[in-house]
Design a protein around this motif. Structure first.
Motif, short mmCIF file in Angstrom:
data_model
loop_
_atom_site.label_atom_id
_atom_site.label_comp_id
_atom_site.label_asym_id
_atom_site.label_seq_id
_atom_site.Cartn_x
_atom_site.Cartn_y
_atom_site.Cartn_z
N UNK A 183 2.88 17.48 0.54
CA UNK A 183 4.35 17.37 0.62
C UNK A 183 4.93 16.39 -0.40
N UNK A 184 4.04 15.59 -1.06
CA UNK A 184 4.45 14.56 -2.02
C UNK A 184 5.36 13.51 -1.38
N UNK A 185 5.23 13.34 -0.10
CA UNK A 185 5.97 12.29 0.61
C UNK A 185 5.11 11.03 0.61
N UNK A 186 5.71 9.93 0.15
CA UNK A 186 5.01 8.65 0.06
C UNK A 186 5.49 7.72 1.16
N UNK B 281 -6.66 -2.82 5.33
CA UNK B 281 -5.55 -2.22 6.08
C UNK B 281 -6.02 -0.91 6.69
N UNK B 282 -5.45 -0.59 7.88
CA UNK B 282 -5.73 0.68 8.56
C UNK B 282 -4.46 1.53 8.51
N UNK B 283 -4.59 2.70 7.94
CA UNK B 283 -3.48 3.64 7.85
C UNK B 283 -3.64 4.66 8.96
N UNK B 284 -2.66 4.78 9.83
CA UNK B 284 -2.73 5.68 10.98
C UNK B 284 -1.66 6.76 10.90
N UNK B 285 -1.69 7.64 11.92
CA UNK B 285 -0.71 8.72 12.05
C UNK B 285 -0.70 9.65 10.84
N UNK B 286 -1.86 9.92 10.31
CA UNK B 286 -1.97 10.86 9.20
C UNK B 286 -2.24 12.27 9.75
N UNK B 287 -2.06 13.23 8.88
CA UNK B 287 -2.32 14.62 9.25
C UNK B 287 -3.80 14.93 9.06
N UNK B 288 -4.41 15.62 10.05
CA UNK B 288 -5.82 15.98 9.88
C UNK B 288 -6.01 16.95 8.72
N UNK B 289 -7.20 16.87 8.14
CA UNK B 289 -7.60 17.79 7.08
C UNK B 289 -6.56 17.84 5.96
N UNK B 290 -6.09 16.66 5.55
CA UNK B 290 -5.05 16.56 4.52
C UNK B 290 -5.48 15.54 3.48
N UNK B 291 -5.22 15.83 2.22
CA UNK B 291 -5.57 14.92 1.13
C UNK B 291 -4.43 13.93 0.87
N UNK B 292 -4.78 12.66 0.78
CA UNK B 292 -3.80 11.60 0.52
C UNK B 292 -4.21 10.83 -0.73
N UNK B 293 -3.18 10.30 -1.40
CA UNK B 293 -3.37 9.42 -2.56
C UNK B 293 -3.00 8.00 -2.14
N UNK C 179 0.87 -1.19 0.00
CA UNK C 179 0.00 0.00 0.00
C UNK C 179 0.89 1.23 0.00
N UNK C 180 0.70 2.10 -0.97
CA UNK C 180 1.40 3.39 -1.05
C UNK C 180 0.43 4.50 -0.63
N UNK C 181 0.86 5.32 0.37
CA UNK C 181 0.07 6.45 0.85
C UNK C 181 0.90 7.71 0.65
N UNK C 182 0.42 8.62 -0.18
CA UNK C 182 1.17 9.81 -0.55
C UNK C 182 0.45 11.06 -0.08
N UNK D 9 -8.31 10.75 -0.98
CA UNK D 9 -9.15 10.81 0.20
C UNK D 9 -8.61 11.89 1.13
N UNK D 10 -9.51 12.64 1.75
CA UNK D 10 -9.12 13.70 2.68
C UNK D 10 -9.50 13.30 4.09
N UNK D 11 -8.53 13.41 4.99
CA UNK D 11 -8.81 13.09 6.38
C UNK D 11 -9.72 14.14 7.00
N UNK D 12 -10.36 13.78 8.09
CA UNK D 12 -11.27 14.69 8.76
C UNK D 12 -10.51 15.79 9.49
N UNK D 13 -11.22 16.87 9.83
CA UNK D 13 -10.64 17.94 10.63
C UNK D 13 -10.54 17.48 12.09
N UNK D 14 -9.64 18.16 12.81
CA UNK D 14 -9.50 17.88 14.24
C UNK D 14 -9.18 19.18 14.96
#
Length: 544
Positions: free
Chosen positions: A156-159, A169-181, A149-152, A201-206
């Protein structure tokens, strides 16, 4: 037996081979390509000239036929990890029998297909849950033993790459209110297959982090300007900033306010007071408070006047005014002094006096006169004056008390002290007056001494006129003054000065008063000398 006839050559027609090629062999070019070769059919079984060979490749589901004129063929586009049955037949004027099929299993390869039905099952401010299905069976090229699984981060274009053996799969430790590929690839023993097309997909606000660099600036005695910088991690769209102001002395929250900007003006504060404040940012939820900032409002003029103003009459020219200090809530600053306004009700003249004490003694007033007294406190300016009270000074020689606002205990003691003070002041004034009188008498005596008469041979002269104007001798009856307590002597003096002037010396018990009486143009003047001698009969008469 007789001889044979002439030999003739006869060729029978061709027929399909009666046997199949033998000794079939194969070589794997790669997981998708296969090289196959075989041997000749025995000559007796060829039944004609072999025109070509047919290669039959079958799976459980499909059958493929390939033709070649050679005794070998290369077949591509096969599926890795797939078992094929291969057989060969020769063709003359017909196809001969196929050889016994040989089973060939193509080698494994990386998956050629992508996982299916990738989707987001749930999302939070810092995590995502995703799931998918394996690649189609023909695209697996072996046993699938895991997924990549690649999460970008699209900002920041960091994958970041994750692995799992499951189909979710559960992807954790993401930044709130941020769009990921996100994209997923299947993996087997030979490697990783192609990745799916990415999904966004965009994470929720916090809750945001705390606002930074909070600062407060006083702009008036009752207002301040608060400013700050946005949170370093807003974690969403900042919908409002919440400001809280606490009175440091009481510990009570006095103001709560919101702002959509990074500054706000807070009003309705108490002058010359200490406050602490903090700010919190909010998105869909409230963030932590900023660090506390302490500030002081500016001083202002008092908002109230001194209370319980009262006066005490000390004597006919002095009064004492006293009052109660202001409440802390109305001082609005540091009381530097009080201003006492006293107005003469008769003349209307006003005088402003200052004192740092809550009382003041006012002297040099007019006896038995009505005055109006007001008091105000002073910080950076005058506060309001109290309501005027009326006081009347006493008549000369009397002491009385007039209360302004209310009678208090201790007024009598204050009056006694004020009376003693006035008595001492009067004694000092009397001593000063007596000293002045003595000095004046001495000065006049010295002036008379400079104008004394000279006596020679029982004759007297007046120096300031003409010494040639001789005064006659005293009459014999006036020479003996031993026992007289008060006598009169008349002298005749020739003079050309007018006799209507009066010359008075400083009078005292042992000095004479000389009166010149006469008419204008007269050559005679009468001098009346009065001598008083009560101390001794033997003292000679002094002539002046």
């Amino acid at each position: 037996m007789g001889p044979y006839s002439i030999t003739i050559k006869i060729t029978t027609p061709e027929d399909a081979p009666s046997s199949a090629p033998v000794d079939i062999k194969f070589i794997f070019i790669n997981s998708r390509t296969l090289f196959i070769q075989w041997g000749l059919i025995p000559l007796s079984d060829r039944n004609g000239i072999i025109i070509y060979y047919e290669v039959l490749v079958t799976t459980k589901e499909e059958t493929y036929t390939y033709k070649t004129c050679d005794r070998n063929i290369t077949i591509d586009s096969l599926q890795p990890s797939t078992t094929y049955n291969v057989s060969v037949a020769a063709f003359t004027n017909g196809r001969g029998p196929f050889s016994e099929p040989i089973s060939i299993t193509m080698p494994d390869d990386v998956p050629s297909g992508i996982p299916q039905s990738l989707s987001i099952t749930s999302a939070t401010a810092t995590g995502l849950n995703i799931s998918w299905n394996p690649p189609s069976e023909e695209d697996r090229n072996g046993d699938i033993n895991g997924y990549i699984i690649n999460v970008t981060n699209t900002d920041t274009l960091i994958t970041t790459q994750f692995t799992t053996g499951n189909n979710d799969f559960s992807v954790n430790d993401l930044e709130p209110d941020t769009t990921y590929s996100l994209s997923v690839a299947a993996r087997n023993a030979n490697g990783t297959g192609p990745f799916t097309l990415p999904i966004l997909i965009k994470t929720n606000q916090s809750a945001p982090s705390r606002p930074r660099r909070l600062r407060a600036t006083a702009i008036s005695p009752s207002s301040i300007l608060l400013g700050w910088e946005p949170p370093a991690n807003p974690n969403g769209e900042i919908t409002a900033y919440h400001i809280s102001i606490t009175d440091e002395e009481t510990g009570n929250v006095v103001i709560q306010e919101t702002s959509n900007l990074t500054y706000v003006i807070i009003t309705d504060l108490t002058p010359n007071n200490t406050y602490r404040c903090h700010v919190a940012a909010a998105t869909t939820s409230m963030g932590p408070d900023s660090e506390y900032v302490f500030f002081n409002t500016e001083e202002d003029i008092p908002s109230a006047s001194p209370s319980s103003v009262m006066s005490t009459v000390i004597n006919s020219t002095a009064i004492t005014v006293s009052w109660s200090p202001l409440n802390q809530s109305t001082t609005n600053g540091v009381i530097r002094h009080y201003k006492v306004s006293i107005t003469n009700a008769v003349t209307g003249s006003e005088e402003i006096l200052t004192t740092t004490n809550p009382n003041l003694t006012i002297a040099m007033l007019t006896p038995f006169t009505q005055y109006r007294v007001r008091v105000a406190a002073f910080t950076i300016g005058n506060g309001p004056y109290s309501n005027p009270i009326t006081v009347v000074t006493a008549e000369d020689g009397t002491i009385s008390t007039v209360a302004g606002s209310e009678q208090e205990e201790g007024t009598i003691a204050a009056s006694v002290l004020a009376g003693l003070f006035g008595l001492i002041l009067c004694l000092i004034l009397c001593l000063l007056l007596l000293c002045c009188l003595c000095m004046s008498r001495r000065r006049r005596k010295r002036e008379n001494d400079s104008n004394e008469y000279e006596s020679t041979n029982n004759k007297m002269y007046i120096n300031e006129y003409d010494p040639d104007n001789e005064m006659k001798e005293l009459s014999p009856q006036n020479q003996n003054k031993k026992k007289a307590s008060k006598k009169a002597t008349t002298l005749s003096v020739n003079t050309s000065r007018p006799a209507d002037y009066e010359y008075d010396t400083v009078t005292s018990p042992k000095e004479a008063l000389i009166n010149f009486e006469g008419n204008e143009g007269s050559s005679m003047m009468e001098v009346n000398l009065y001598f008083t001698d009560e101390s001794s009969d033997e003292e000679e008469i002094k002539k002046k």
